[in-house]
Design an enzyme around this catalytic site. Structure first.
Site, PDB file in Angstrom:
ATOM      1  N   ASP A 116     -22.171 -27.210 -53.424  1.00 46.96           N
ATOM      2  CA  ASP A 116     -21.792 -26.146 -54.370  1.00 46.96           C
ATOM      3  C   ASP A 116     -21.766 -26.624 -55.825  1.00 46.96           C
ATOM      4  OD1 ASP A 116     -19.438 -27.615 -53.759  1.00 46.96           O
ATOM      5  OD2 ASP A 116     -18.207 -25.961 -54.468  1.00 46.96           O
ATOM      6  N   THR A 118     -23.590 -29.059 -57.157  1.00 45.39           N
ATOM      7  CA  THR A 118     -24.989 -29.243 -57.564  1.00 45.39           C
ATOM      8  C   THR A 118     -25.637 -27.891 -57.872  1.00 45.39           C
ATOM      9  OG1 THR A 118     -25.148 -31.173 -56.138  1.00 45.39           O
ATOM     10  CG2 THR A 118     -27.233 -30.145 -56.771  1.00 45.39           C
ATOM     11  N   ASP A 140     -20.197 -30.664 -44.997  1.00 46.08           N
ATOM     12  CA  ASP A 140     -19.041 -29.761 -44.884  1.00 46.08           C
ATOM     13  C   ASP A 140     -19.422 -28.337 -44.448  1.00 46.08           C
ATOM     14  OD1 ASP A 140     -17.788 -31.978 -45.919  1.00 46.08           O
ATOM     15  OD2 ASP A 140     -17.613 -31.171 -47.946  1.00 46.08           O
ATOM     16  N   ARG A 175      -2.878 -41.881 -23.739  1.00 49.97           N
ATOM     17  CA  ARG A 175      -2.491 -41.732 -25.143  1.00 49.97           C
ATOM     18  C   ARG A 175      -2.957 -40.402 -25.726  1.00 49.97           C
ATOM     19  NH1 ARG A 175      -4.506 -47.751 -26.978  1.00 49.97           N
ATOM     20  NH2 ARG A 175      -2.487 -48.780 -26.773  1.00 49.97           N
ATOM     21  N   GLY A 183     -14.790 -32.705 -44.276  1.00 50.33           N
ATOM     22  CA  GLY A 183     -14.995 -31.252 -44.410  1.00 50.33           C
ATOM     23  C   GLY A 183     -14.321 -30.642 -45.619  1.00 50.33           C
ATOM     24  N   ARG A 184     -13.525 -31.440 -46.300  1.00 51.01           N
ATOM     25  CA  ARG A 184     -12.751 -30.986 -47.461  1.00 51.01           C
ATOM     26  C   ARG A 184     -11.970 -29.711 -47.138  1.00 51.01           C
ATOM     27  NH1 ARG A 184     -13.082 -34.390 -51.187  1.00 51.01           N
ATOM     28  NH2 ARG A 184     -12.105 -33.191 -52.860  1.00 51.01           N
ATOM     29  N   GLU A 235      -9.775 -33.266 -42.548  1.00 46.47           N
ATOM     30  CA  GLU A 235      -9.078 -33.980 -43.629  1.00 46.47           C
ATOM     31  C   GLU A 235      -8.295 -33.037 -44.553  1.00 46.47           C
ATOM     32  OE1 GLU A 235     -11.981 -36.016 -46.085  1.00 46.47           O
ATOM     33  OE2 GLU A 235     -13.142 -34.187 -46.413  1.00 46.47           O
ATOM     34  N   ARG A 281      -2.700 -42.582 -31.257  1.00 47.19           N
ATOM     35  CA  ARG A 281      -3.529 -43.425 -32.123  1.00 47.19           C
ATOM     36  C   ARG A 281      -4.436 -42.540 -32.967  1.00 47.19           C
ATOM     37  NH1 ARG A 281      -0.620 -46.826 -30.372  1.00 47.19           N
ATOM     38  NH2 ARG A 281      -1.159 -48.821 -29.396  1.00 47.19           N
ATOM     39  N   ARG A 290     -21.906 -39.144 -42.411  1.00 46.61           N
ATOM     40  CA  ARG A 290     -22.932 -38.863 -43.422  1.00 46.61           C
ATOM     41  C   ARG A 290     -24.161 -39.747 -43.303  1.00 46.61           C
ATOM     42  NH1 ARG A 290     -19.517 -38.243 -48.960  1.00 46.61           N
ATOM     43  NH2 ARG A 290     -20.993 -39.856 -49.583  1.00 46.61           N
TER      44      ARG A 290
HETATM   45  O1  F6P Z   1     -18.468 -33.207 -49.457  1.00 48.21           O
HETATM   46  C1  F6P Z   1     -18.891 -34.184 -48.558  1.00 48.21           C
HETATM   47  C2  F6P Z   1     -17.814 -35.203 -48.348  1.00 48.21           C
HETATM   48  O2  F6P Z   1     -18.281 -36.166 -47.418  1.00 48.21           O
HETATM   49  C3  F6P Z   1     -16.465 -34.627 -47.907  1.00 48.21           C
HETATM   50  O3  F6P Z   1     -16.466 -34.267 -46.567  1.00 48.21           O
HETATM   51  C4  F6P Z   1     -15.533 -35.726 -48.328  1.00 48.21           C
HETATM   52  O4  F6P Z   1     -14.231 -35.250 -48.590  1.00 48.21           O
HETATM   53  C5  F6P Z   1     -16.151 -36.203 -49.597  1.00 48.21           C
HETATM   54  O5  F6P Z   1     -17.518 -35.868 -49.548  1.00 48.21           O
HETATM   55  C6  F6P Z   1     -16.023 -37.678 -49.859  1.00 48.21           C
HETATM   56  O6  F6P Z   1     -16.475 -37.901 -51.145  1.00 48.21           O
HETATM   57  P1  F6P Z   1     -16.847 -39.306 -51.771  1.00 48.21           P
HETATM   58  O7  F6P Z   1     -18.271 -39.600 -51.372  1.00 48.21           O
HETATM   59  O8  F6P Z   1     -16.718 -39.076 -53.235  1.00 48.21           O
HETATM   60  O9  F6P Z   1     -15.874 -40.298 -51.230  1.00 48.21           O
END
Ligand code: F6P
Length: 378
Positions: A116, A118, A140, A175, A183-184, A235, A281, A290
Site C-alpha cells: 500500500d 508503494t 500481509d 504442550r 501480517g501487521r 503479530e 512454548r 518472506r
Molecule cells: O509488510 C510485510 C511485513 O513482513 C509485515 O508482515 C511485518 O510486520 C513487516 O513487514 C516487517 O517489516 P521490516 O521488514 O521493516 O522488519
C-alpha cells in the site's frame, strides 16, 4: 507506442518478486519493448540507478528464486526522504528529481511492485505525470481492491508447515504451542494458515481477543483427551480493550508507519500457561515467511500479474493497479487503492489510516474457522 519501460520492486520482500519481473520482461519482449529495472525500489529511481533486464541474461532462471534480482527498499519514501544537510538529518520531497530521471531516461512506463505504501507513492507519481502501473505485493495480503497479493500464498504455506511441525512436538510433550505470524494489522496469514494447519485457536487483529476464551478451548480439548493445542497469533492481535504488542521502532523513513510489531506470541503463551496449568512454548516465525522459493500458486499468480501489468501498459491504462477481482485479472485506479490517503504527503505505508484490506467478519475464512470450531478468541 511503448518502447522502453522500467520495473521497481519496493517494500519488504516476498517470494514472487522475481516471477513478476520475469513475466513483465517476457511479455515486454514479445511486444518489442525494452525493459529495465531500478535498483532498490524508489531509491534507484531517485539515484537513477538501473540495469537492463532481458530473459537471456539478467532476468534468466529467476522464476523460482526468492528475493528480488533488482533489490527492494523499505525506507525510500522519496516524497519525504531522509537526507543529511550540514551534519543534520532532514526530510525532503525529492519526487521531482525522480520525475526528471524518468523523463530523461525516456521510460514510457514504470511498474511499481509493492504494497500500500508503494502504491501510494505510485499514485502520487501518476499525479505528477508519470505513467505508472502497480502490481500488488505483500505477504500481509492487505492491499485494497484486490482479492490476493503475490507473496501471500507462500507465507501461508510456510506458516502451515510450521503448524504441522508444532503439532508433533506439542503432542509429544503435551504442550500448548503458540505460533506468532506476520501480517501487521490484517489477520489473513494467521487465519488461513490456522485452517490449513488445523490449529485450535487463531487470534487476529480484526477480533480483539479474550484470552479466557482461548484457555477454555484448550482446557476443553484436554478434558476430551487432547493434551496439546496449537495457537496461531497474528503479530497485530490485541486483547479486548488492550494494546497491540510492540517490539520497538524501525527506521523506514518519515511519513510511514515505523512500528515494529512483535511479542504477542510470548505474551499469549505465558497467559495461557497460567490459565490452563499446561506448559506453553512460543515460536515466532518472522522472516521465514518472506524468503525462499515461491509456491507454484505464487509463481502462477505473479506471472499472471506481470503479464496483465504489461498488457495494461500496452493499452495505455496508466495510473492503475493490476488486481484479481471475482477470481479474474482486472485493473483498478490507483486512486481507489489509495482510498482515504488522498492527499499527497499523507501518511502511507502499513498504517491504520491507510486503505488496507482487513479480514471482514462475513469472509468465508472466518465462517469456516468458526464452523469447524477454531476459537477466534471471542
Ligand atoms: O509488510 C510485510 C511485513 O513482513 C509485515 O508482515 C511485518 O510486520 C513487516 O513487514 C516487517 O517489516 P521490516 O521488514 O521493516 O522488519
Amino acid at each position: 507506442m511503448l518502447k522502453k519501460v522500467a520495473i521497481l520492486a519496493n517494500g519488504g520482500d516476498v517470494s514472487g518478486f522475481n516471477a513478476v519481473i520475469r513475466s513483465i520482461v517476457k511479455t515486454a519482449e514479445q511486444n518489442n519493448v525494452e525493459c529495465y529495472g531500478f535498483i532498490e525500489g524508489y531509491k534507484g529511481l531517485l539515484e537513477n540507478n538501473y540495469i537492463r533486464l532481458d530473459t537471456f541474461n539478467t532476468a534468466s532462471g529467476i522464476l523460482h528464486k526468492g528475493g528480488s534480482i533488482i533489490g527492494s527498499s523499505t525506507n525510500s519514501n522519496v516524497f519525504n526522504y531522509k537526507v543529511e544537510e550540514n551534519g543534520q538529518v532532514v526530510y525532503k520531497d525529492l519526487s521531482d528529481k525522480c520525475v526528471q530521471n524518468v523523463k530523461d531516461d525516456g521510460f514510457d512506463c514504470v511498474f511499481t511492485l509493492g504494497g500500500d505504501g508503494t502504491q501510494k507513492s505510485a499514485r502520487d507519481f501518476s499525479l505528477k505525470g508519470i505513467n505508472v502501473i502497480g502490481v500488488p505485493k505483500t505477504i500481509d495480503n492487505d492491499v485494497a481492491c484486490t482479492e490476493i497479493t503475490f507473496g501471500y500464498n507462500t507465507a501461508v504455506s510456510v506458516a502451515a508447515e510450521a503448524i504441522d511441525r508444532l503439532h508433533t512436538t506439542g503432542e509429544t510433550h503435551h504442550r500448548i504451542m503458540v505460533l506468532e505470524v506476520m501480517g501487521r494489522y490484517a489477520g489473513w496469514i494467521a487465519l488461513e494458515s490456522a485452517i490449513a494447519g488445523g490449529a485450535d485457536v487463531a487470534l487476529i487483529p480484526e477480533i480483539p481477543y479474550d484470552i479466557n476464551k482461548a484457555a477454555e478451548k484448550i482446557k476443553d480439548r484436554e478434558r476430551k483427551g487432547k493434551r496439546f493445542s496449537v495457537v496461531v497469533v497474528a503479530e497485530g492481535a490485541a486483547p479486548k480493550g488492550g494494546e497491540i504488542t510492540v517490539e520497538g521502532t524501525r527506521d523506514n523513513g518519515a511519513g510511514v508507519d515505523n512500528t515494529k510489531l512483535g511479542g504477542v506470541g510470548p505474551r499469549v503463551a505465558k497467559e495461557l500457561e497460567k490459565l490452563t496449568g499446561l506448559e506453553a512454548r512460543n515460536t515466532t516465525l518472522g522472516y521465514m515467511q518472506r524468503g525462499g522459493t515461491p509456491t507454484a500458486f505464487d509463481r502462477v499468480l505473479s506471472t499472471k500479474y506481470g503479464a496483465k501489468a504489461m498488457e495494461l501498459a500496452l493499452e495505455g491504462k496508466f495510473g492503475t493497479l493490476a488486481v484479481i477481482k471475482d477470481g479474474k485479472l482486472d485493473s483498478v485506479s490507483l486512486e481507489d487503492v489509495v482510498g482515504q490517503n488522498k492527499v499527497i504527503g499523507a501518511v502511507s505505508g502499513n498504517t491504520q489510516e491507510s486503505n488496507i484490506r482487513k479480514v471482514t467478519m462475513d469472509h468465508d475464512l472466518v465462517k469456516t474457522a468458526r464452523d469447524i470450531g477454531i476459537c477466534l478468541g471471542d
